[in-house]
Design an enzyme around this catalytic site. Structure first.
Site, PDB file in Angstrom:
ATOM      1  N   SER A  26       0.753  -1.230   0.031  1.00  0.00           N
ATOM      2  CA  SER A  26       0.030   0.038   0.065  1.00  0.00           C
ATOM      3  C   SER A  26       1.024   1.227  -0.080  1.00  0.00           C
ATOM      4  CB  SER A  26      -0.932   0.090   1.355  1.00  0.00           C
ATOM      5  OG  SER A  26      -1.510   1.373   1.509  1.00  0.00           O
ATOM      6  N   TYR A  50      -2.001   0.579  10.078  1.00  0.00           N
ATOM      7  CA  TYR A  50      -2.222  -0.223   8.934  1.00  0.00           C
ATOM      8  C   TYR A  50      -0.969  -0.169   7.952  1.00  0.00           C
ATOM      9  CZ  TYR A  50      -3.975  -1.101   4.046  1.00  0.00           C
ATOM     10  OH  TYR A  50      -3.995  -1.606   2.773  1.00  0.00           O
TER      11      TYR A  50
END
Length: 206
Positions: A26, A50
């Site tokens: 990501s 995250y």
């Protein structure tokens, strides 16, 4: 889930002789970057759990690719949207709430920008990565366009023919103010060429 799940998959892949491993990383691994666009060579400073979990996944991928000679590619995905997008993600959520004449929450002044990438372009990049076996590579997949959040909201409004009811909230501590992908490496290694601009992508989604 991200850390343990990735490690489980790497263990099983090495055990069963998987010939190639593709990891969906990501843009969150970059955090608050010192320069734009974000390059794969930049120092990582993730600012959310995250982002840290994805950075850990990349590290595990690197170790397993070396220990088990398993070709591995980590694809850093930038704000994917489009058909079947998770309903809690911005474009899906905003479209639903505006369509239902319900209030949407905007953190900050709406000027935070994201590199919104249509799912069809991401899939094109993934399929091209599957056709190339690298010992280990990290590659950005984005659109390389930093789009302000308030512009995305305006596109949803235009396509729905409805005005948004906006509630402004303070900036979110775990969110970077900007994301934007440097695509030089993906173009060189994968011939990656994103085609769906945000205006067309939002129109299709709505």
């Amino acid at each position: 889930v991200n850390v343990a799940g990735t490690l489980n998959l790497l263990r099983l892949s090495s055990k069963h002789g998987v010939k190639q491993f593709i990891f969906a990383s990501s843009s969150s691994v970059y955090g608050i970057a010192k320069k734009v666009p974000f390059s794969e060579e930049d120092q990582l400073t993730p600012i959310s759990p995250y982002g840290v979990s994805k950075q850990a996944g990349e590290a595990y991928c690197h170790v397993y690719s070396r220990l088990h000679k398993m070709p591995t590619t980590c694809l850093r995905l930038f704000t994917v949207y489009g058909p079947r997008q998770r309903p809690d993600m911005a474009i899906h959520k905003f479209t639903k709430l505006i369509d239902e004449s319900r209030e949407i929450l905007i953190y900050g002044d709406g000027n935070s920008t994201r590199d919104y990438t249509h799912v069809s372009d991401i899939m094109d990049g993934i399929m091209k990565a599957l056709k190339r076996k690298f010992d280990f590579e990290i590659i950005n997949l984005g659109s390389s366009k930093a789009i302000p959040l308030k512009y995305v909201v305006s596109l949803v409004e235009q396509n729905l023919g409805k005005r948004a009811r906006i509630k402004a909230l303070p900036d979110h501590a775990g969110e970077a103010p900007i994301t934007c992908a440097d695509l030089r490496k993906s173009k060189r290694l994968l011939r990656y060429d994103p085609k769906v601009m945000i205006e067309e992508g939002v129109r299709r989604f709505v």
